[in-house]
Structure formats: structure tokens, C-alpha cells
Design an enzyme around this catalytic site. Structure first.
Site, PDB file in Angstrom:
ATOM      1  N   ARG A  71       1.140  14.480  13.160  1.00  0.00           N
ATOM      2  CA  ARG A  71       1.635  14.321  11.793  1.00  0.00           C
ATOM      3  C   ARG A  71       1.720  15.643  11.011  1.00  0.00           C
ATOM      4  O   ARG A  71       1.016  15.830  10.011  1.00  0.00           O
ATOM      5  CB  ARG A  71       0.796  13.273  11.051  1.00  0.00           C
ATOM      6  CG  ARG A  71       0.746  11.961  11.799  1.00  0.00           C
ATOM      7  CD  ARG A  71      -0.018  10.907  11.079  1.00  0.00           C
ATOM      8  NE  ARG A  71       0.758  10.255  10.044  1.00  0.00           N
ATOM      9  CZ  ARG A  71       0.295   9.279   9.269  1.00  0.00           C
ATOM     10  NH1 ARG A  71      -0.925   8.863   9.408  1.00  0.00           N
ATOM     11  NH2 ARG A  71       1.065   8.734   8.363  1.00  0.00           N
ATOM     12  N   LYS A  90       0.840  -1.209   0.000  1.00  0.00           N
ATOM     13  CA  LYS A  90       0.000   0.000   0.000  1.00  0.00           C
ATOM     14  C   LYS A  90       0.872   1.254   0.000  1.00  0.00           C
ATOM     15  O   LYS A  90       0.689   2.153  -0.815  1.00  0.00           O
ATOM     16  CB  LYS A  90      -0.903  -0.002   1.239  1.00  0.00           C
ATOM     17  CG  LYS A  90      -1.555   1.338   1.534  1.00  0.00           C
ATOM     18  CD  LYS A  90      -2.424   1.311   2.773  1.00  0.00           C
ATOM     19  CE  LYS A  90      -1.720   1.539   4.084  1.00  0.00           C
ATOM     20  NZ  LYS A  90      -1.451   2.939   4.447  1.00  0.00           N
ATOM     21  N   ASN A  91       1.823   1.308   0.943  1.00  0.00           N
ATOM     22  CA  ASN A  91       2.562   2.560   1.116  1.00  0.00           C
ATOM     23  C   ASN A  91       3.559   2.815  -0.010  1.00  0.00           C
ATOM     24  O   ASN A  91       3.953   3.954  -0.237  1.00  0.00           O
ATOM     25  CB  ASN A  91       3.243   2.593   2.492  1.00  0.00           C
ATOM     26  CG  ASN A  91       2.209   2.770   3.600  1.00  0.00           C
ATOM     27  OD1 ASN A  91       1.063   3.124   3.325  1.00  0.00           O
ATOM     28  ND2 ASN A  91       2.609   2.496   4.831  1.00  0.00           N
ATOM     29  N   CYS A 143      -5.213  13.258  12.684  1.00  0.00           N
ATOM     30  CA  CYS A 143      -5.056  11.829  12.410  1.00  0.00           C
ATOM     31  C   CYS A 143      -5.118  11.107  13.755  1.00  0.00           C
ATOM     32  O   CYS A 143      -4.636  11.638  14.770  1.00  0.00           O
ATOM     33  CB  CYS A 143      -3.705  11.613  11.733  1.00  0.00           C
ATOM     34  SG  CYS A 143      -3.243   9.901  11.573  1.00  0.00           S
ATOM     35  N   ASP A 151       4.311   0.271  12.147  1.00  0.00           N
ATOM     36  CA  ASP A 151       3.097  -0.297  11.547  1.00  0.00           C
ATOM     37  C   ASP A 151       2.874  -1.764  11.932  1.00  0.00           C
ATOM     38  O   ASP A 151       1.867  -2.352  11.535  1.00  0.00           O
ATOM     39  CB  ASP A 151       3.141  -0.158  10.013  1.00  0.00           C
ATOM     40  CG  ASP A 151       3.042   1.282   9.557  1.00  0.00           C
ATOM     41  OD1 ASP A 151       2.638   2.136  10.369  1.00  0.00           O
ATOM     42  OD2 ASP A 151       3.370   1.558   8.394  1.00  0.00           O
ATOM     43  N   ARG A 156      -8.811  -0.127   4.140  1.00  0.00           N
ATOM     44  CA  ARG A 156      -7.808   0.811   3.615  1.00  0.00           C
ATOM     45  C   ARG A 156      -6.489   0.096   3.348  1.00  0.00           C
ATOM     46  O   ARG A 156      -5.713   0.539   2.499  1.00  0.00           O
ATOM     47  CB  ARG A 156      -7.546   1.926   4.633  1.00  0.00           C
ATOM     48  CG  ARG A 156      -8.723   2.820   4.877  1.00  0.00           C
ATOM     49  CD  ARG A 156      -8.342   3.946   5.794  1.00  0.00           C
ATOM     50  NE  ARG A 156      -7.236   4.723   5.191  1.00  0.00           N
ATOM     51  CZ  ARG A 156      -6.695   5.791   5.744  1.00  0.00           C
ATOM     52  NH1 ARG A 156      -7.129   6.219   6.890  1.00  0.00           N
ATOM     53  NH2 ARG A 156      -5.716   6.428   5.147  1.00  0.00           N
TER      54      ARG A 156
HETATM   55  N1  EPU Z   1       6.793  14.166  10.918  1.00  0.00           N
HETATM   56  C1  EPU Z   1       6.990  15.489  11.238  1.00  0.00           C
HETATM   57  N2  EPU Z   1       6.963  16.411  10.220  1.00  0.00           N
HETATM   58  C2  EPU Z   1       6.742  16.070   8.932  1.00  0.00           C
HETATM   59  C3  EPU Z   1       6.538  14.687   8.609  1.00  0.00           C
HETATM   60  C4  EPU Z   1       6.569  13.764   9.634  1.00  0.00           C
HETATM   61  O1  EPU Z   1       7.201  15.850  12.405  1.00  0.00           O
HETATM   62  O2  EPU Z   1       6.737  16.944   8.058  1.00  0.00           O
HETATM   63  C5  EPU Z   1       6.783  13.162  12.012  1.00  0.00           C
HETATM   64  C6  EPU Z   1       5.424  12.467  12.088  1.00  0.00           C
HETATM   65  O3  EPU Z   1       4.521  13.242  12.846  1.00  0.00           O
HETATM   66  C7  EPU Z   1       5.786  11.174  12.735  1.00  0.00           C
HETATM   67  C8  EPU Z   1       7.161  10.863  12.161  1.00  0.00           C
HETATM   68  O4  EPU Z   1       7.678  12.103  11.673  1.00  0.00           O
HETATM   69  O5  EPU Z   1       5.861  11.319  14.124  1.00  0.00           O
HETATM   70  C9  EPU Z   1       7.176   9.831  11.034  1.00  0.00           C
HETATM   71  O6  EPU Z   1       6.421  10.282   9.953  1.00  0.00           O
HETATM   72  P1  EPU Z   1       6.734   9.917   8.427  1.00  0.00           P
HETATM   73  O7  EPU Z   1       6.699  11.197   7.654  1.00  0.00           O
HETATM   74  O8  EPU Z   1       7.948   9.074   8.348  1.00  0.00           O
HETATM   75  O9  EPU Z   1       5.470   9.054   8.075  1.00  0.00           O
HETATM   76  P2  EPU Z   1       4.505   9.188   6.832  1.00  0.00           P
HETATM   77  O10 EPU Z   1       5.287   9.343   5.582  1.00  0.00           O
HETATM   78  O11 EPU Z   1       3.447  10.196   7.117  1.00  0.00           O
HETATM   79  C10 EPU Z   1       4.497   6.628   6.360  1.00  0.00           C
HETATM   80  C11 EPU Z   1       3.457   5.549   6.237  1.00  0.00           C
HETATM   81  C12 EPU Z   1       2.864   5.255   7.597  1.00  0.00           C
HETATM   82  C13 EPU Z   1       3.987   4.797   8.515  1.00  0.00           C
HETATM   83  C14 EPU Z   1       5.068   5.886   8.584  1.00  0.00           C
HETATM   84  C15 EPU Z   1       6.268   5.484   9.427  1.00  0.00           C
HETATM   85  C16 EPU Z   1       2.651   5.980   3.988  1.00  0.00           C
HETATM   86  C17 EPU Z   1       1.534   6.365   3.104  1.00  0.00           C
HETATM   87  N3  EPU Z   1       2.422   6.001   5.308  1.00  0.00           N
HETATM   88  O12 EPU Z   1       3.820   7.767   6.862  1.00  0.00           O
HETATM   89  O13 EPU Z   1       1.936   4.182   7.401  1.00  0.00           O
HETATM   90  O14 EPU Z   1       3.487   4.549   9.808  1.00  0.00           O
HETATM   91  O15 EPU Z   1       5.529   6.191   7.258  1.00  0.00           O
HETATM   92  O16 EPU Z   1       6.845   4.335   8.943  1.00  0.00           O
HETATM   93  O17 EPU Z   1       3.723   5.621   3.513  1.00  0.00           O
HETATM   94  C18 EPU Z   1       0.099   2.789   7.873  1.00  0.00           C
HETATM   95  O18 EPU Z   1       0.304   2.230   6.773  1.00  0.00           O
HETATM   96  O19 EPU Z   1      -0.691   2.313   8.726  1.00  0.00           O
HETATM   97  C19 EPU Z   1       0.807   4.036   8.176  1.00  0.00           C
HETATM   98  C20 EPU Z   1       0.417   4.892   9.114  1.00  0.00           C
END
Ligand code: EPU
Length: 422
Positions: free
Chosen positions: A123, A22-23, A118, A309, A401
Site C-alpha cells: 500500500r 466506514k470508508n 499493512c 473487501d 474497526r
Molecule cells: N496503490 C498504490 N499507490 C498508491 C495508492 C494505492 O500502488 O499511492 C495501490 C494499493 O497498494 C493497492 C491498490 O492501489 O494495491 C488499491 O488501493 P486504493 O488506494 O484504491 O485503496 P485505499 O484507498 O488505500 C480503500 C479502502 C480499502 C479498500 C480499497 C480498495 C478506505 C479507507 N479504504 O483503500 O478498504 O480495500 O480502497 O477498494 O477507503 C477495508 O475497508 O477493509 C479496506 C481495506
């Protein structure tokens, strides 16, 4: 609304097929905005989040067709592009923010709604915006939307170090820098397999990216990207989730297409708990003998550490382990929402901030439960498989999802699980 009924189960046996990630797919689909030639993704998962991304891309002017029952996503973005990603779609799914980098790179401007709250944490988007600002974008927040533009219309290569290896910000940076003028370097980049998959696909489209999978990624910007066909990498979170089913119920299950390299830190913990995992050409075979699972401590970390995850699903296993386990969640600030539901099933869990202490009990008992996010929901299904009696998991839209055909897949290995239409 539908719910899922699970009955406490004996051992599970057989093969289970693991879908494309998915991701990874949610990051690969926006790459279509970078080129006017077609991008085709094979091994795509059949999930509601993919439909949401389809709707978002269509609203931006892309043509997206789901072929072969949804296993192939054929996309093309050759016409006029709308630079505005509307709140109505973006609020449904955070990964919508992955259109920001591509729109900015292709058009020189973009207006993308902030996704809003969220269930698992705040996030924010600051890591995305500072990474794109390093490439020359000017970004302002107005009326809930990020308004981004680039003077002169084209991003410029730059060296940028992130304060935290954000998965999404790394993806936005890679896509934007691929069409920037000159060389970019991203330091402290995320190393997840989904990043490697995106870089592989972009390179097939003509990008010049080196170092994906390490903390330092170098991108030589090119003038244009062309079409490509790319298979989506295996879903390591679906893999880990289904590996836990025989770990919880006993039996022997082969997760077809699974690779150790995708789940190494997770497998270390499974083995420490007493579960055997073997890699073969067909996939990963998981076996639990009759002994009780042992308690283990888990700390979630960015890849290659233990994935956040899989934390909820691992907790479901540890609820009935011998001894006390401590799970520490370091990625998201509110990701123990499954604990109170597991407690309703007889688990003994104490949550203090980012730590959950799980005292193993002999047996869980079925109960009506619900969850506020995808991974929490599936952890309750796993717990239900190990519990005495019936468990009904409501708010199934979370599951849809991220897990395709979950009832069919789990019943294929002998689980008693069915969907109750609401
Ligand atoms: N963060 C910030 N600022 C930002 C972006 C992120 O502070 O601009 C913080 C977030 O709040 C969080 C941490 O950094 O505490 C990690 O966030 P990251 O940006 O790495 O996560 P993401 O890209 O939003 C993806 C996956 C998530 C998974 C995370 C961590 C996708 C679509 N989603 O999210 O997947 O948990 O990486 O591995 O790729 C799931 O599939 O259930 C899911 C939540």
C-alpha cells in the site's frame, strides 16, 4: 483481549440494519479541514476507525463531537490548524493519509507521516503524491514523513491521469482541487460510491465537482468552502457481509437500507451461486432455499467490479459450495490470510500467488481461529455460522474497526454469537 464465540447455526430470519459506510465517513471527516464553518455528518457508523480519525483531526486543531450515540459527527475547524499528522496516530490507520490533500489545500503546507506496513499489502502512497504534485505541490520524504508545500500557498488546477484508479488518491485529489485556482480534471479516477458521496458532500460545501462515479472528474476550484450537513452513504461492504449470512446459513433476511446499485457485481455472483436477492423499498432481501450453493469464480476489481473487501467473506460461502471455485485477488498482493484459518475449519483451499482454488466440502467444523485484518476476521465469523460446533475468533479489535455491534446485529436474525470479554 476480547474474542467472539460462534456456534453452528440453522437458518437466519428477520431484518438487519445497515450502517453508514466506514470508508465514506473516513474520507468525509477530513473535508472539515477545508472550511472554517461546521461540517456535520449524519448516519455515521460507530466504529473504532472513526474514533481514530476523530483523534487525528483533533490533533490537527479541529473540534469533533460525536452526538446521538455517535451517529452524528459534528466537526468544526475554525481555529488555528496544526499541519503535522503524527506517526503515532497515522500508523494505526492508513486512511489517515486522507488529511494530506485538505491540509495542503487549506494551509499551503502539510507534514504527514507515512503509514507504514499493512497486513494485506504494501500500500504505497505514490499515486497520492503524484496527483498532488500535478496540482503544484512539492513533496519530499524526510524522517518517515511526507513534507508537502505549495509555492505561493495555493494549488493550481491541472489535468492528471492516474495509472490506477486508487480510491484514496482520488479522494485526496478531489479535496485538494476543490480549493485550487482554476479547473482540474482527474482521469482514470476511482468510481466507488464513496467517491460519489464525498463529491456530493463537497458540492454541498460549495465545491464545483462534476463526473464523480465516472472515470473522468472535473473540478472548478473555488476560493472558499462553507459548512454543510451530509448523510453518510450506506456501507456496501457491511451490506454484502450481512447478505452472506443467510446465503451461508439458509433463511430469509432483509438488509434494511441496502440498494442493488451498491453491490451489483457481488449480487451477480450470489445469484450464480443459487441465492435469490430482491430489492424492495425497505432494502435487499436475501433468500436461500434448501439446495446446496454452487461454485462460482470471482475476480476482484475496482468498482463497479467485485470488491476486494468482500472477497474473504465470499470465500467463506464457497467453502461449502458444490464444485470448485477460483478466486482471483487483483487489488492487494497479500489478501488471502483467511485461507489458512478456513483450512483449520476443514475447508479445502489452495493458494498460489493471487489465486485461491476452493474445493467445496459438505461441512466446515468449528475451531479456534484468528485473522490479521478486518474482512478476514468477519469471514471467519460467517464460516463459523455454517460450521459444526464452536468457533472462537480472536483478535476482535480488527472487527471493531469496521462492524458496529456485530454480535447484536447477527443475534437479531437468530445467529448464535457472543463476545467473550478477555
Ligand atoms: N496503490 C498504490 N499507490 C498508491 C495508492 C494505492 O500502488 O499511492 C495501490 C494499493 O497498494 C493497492 C491498490 O492501489 O494495491 C488499491 O488501493 P486504493 O488506494 O484504491 O485503496 P485505499 O484507498 O488505500 C480503500 C479502502 C480499502 C479498500 C480499497 C480498495 C478506505 C479507507 N479504504 O483503500 O478498504 O480495500 O480502497 O477498494 O477507503 C477495508 O475497508 O477493509 C479496506 C481495506
Amino acid at each position: 483481549m476480547d474474542s467472539i464465540l460462534v456456534r453452528g447455526n440453522g437458518p437466519l430470519n428477520g431484518d438487519i440494519e445497515i450502517a453508514g459506510a466506514k470508508n465514506a465517513c473516513l474520507a468525509l471527516m477530513p473535508a472539515t479541514l477545508l472550511s472554517d464553518e461546521p461540517l456535520t455528518l449524519t448516519n455515521a457508523p460507530r466504529l473504532s476507525d472513526i474514533k481514530t480519525m476523530t483523534a487525528l483531526l483533533a490533533s490537527l486543531g479541529a473540534e469533533v463531537s460525536a452526538l446521538q450515540d455517535g451517529k452524528v459527527q459534528a466537526m468544526s475547524c475554525h481555529g488555528e490548524i496544526n499541519p503535522i499528522a503524527d506517526y503515532d496516530i497515522v500508523r494505526k490507520m492508513r486512511a489517515s493519509n486522507l488529511v494530506l490533500g485538505p491540509l495542503l489545500a487549506r494551509l499551503g503546507h502539510a507534514v504527514v507521516s507515512l503509514p507504514g506496513g499493512c497486513a494485506i499489502g504494501a500500500r504505497p502512497m505514490d499515486l497520492h503524491t503524484t496527483a498532488l504534485e500535478a496540482l503544484g505541490a512539492e513533496i519530499e520524504l524526510k524522517d518517515g514523513y511526507l513534507h508537502a508545500k505549495v509555492a505561493g500557498g495555493r494549488l493550481k488546477g491541472a489535468v492528471h491521469k492516474m495509472r490506477f484508479p486508487s480510491v484514496g488518491a482520488t479522494e485526496n485529489f478531489l479535496m485538494a482541487a476543490s480549493l485550487a485556482k482554476g479547473t482540474s480534471v482527474l482521469e482514470n479516477a476511482a468510481r466507488e460510491p464513496e467517491i460519489v458521496d464525498l463529491a456530493d458532500c463537497l458540492n454541498k460545501m460549495g465545491a464545483q465537482i462534476e463526473g464523480a462515479g465516472t472515470s473522468r472528474i472535473e473540478i472548478q476550484g473555488v476560493d472558499r468552502l462553507h459548512g454543510a450537513t451530509h448523510p453518510v452513504v450506506t456501507d456496501r461492504i457491511e451490506l454484502g457481509t450481512f447478505m452472506l449470512a443467510p446465503a451461508i446459513c439458509g433463511g430469509e433476511v432483509t438488509c434494511l437500507g441496502g440498494k442493488l446499485s451498491l453491490v451489483e457485481s457481488f449480487v451477480e455472483k450470489l445469484e450464480a451461486a443459487g441465492i435469490s436477492v430482491t430489492e424492495t423499498e425497505r432494502g435487499l432481501t436475501v433468500k436461500r432455499n434448501g439446495d446446496r450453493v454452487k461454485a462460482v469464480d470471482v475476480v476482484t476489481e475496482p468498482f463497479p467490479g467485485f470488491p476486494t473487501d468482500l472477497q474473504a467473506q465470499m470465500m467463506a460461502l464457497l467453502c461449502t459450495a458444490e464444485g470448485t471455485s477460483v478466486l482471483e485477488e487483483t487489488i492487494f498482493e497479500n489478501r488471502f490470510m483467511h485461507a489458512p484459518e478456513l483450512i483449520r475449519m476443514g475447508a479445502q483451499i489452495e493458494v498460489h500467488g493471487g489465486h485461491a482454488t476452493v474445493h467445496g466440502v459438505d461441512k466446515l467444523k468449528g475451531a479456534p481461529v484468528m485473522a490479521t485484518d478486518l474482512r478476514a476476521s468477519v469471514s471467519l465469523i460467517l464460516a463459523g455460522l455454517a460450521a459444526e460446533g464452536e468457533t472462537v475468533v480472536s483478535r476482535v479489535y480488527h472487527l471493531d474497526r469496521g462492524y458496529e455491534f456485530i454480535e447484536q446485529k447477527l443475534s437479531g436474525i437468530g445467529a448464535h454469537i457472543e463476545r467473550i470479554k478477555g
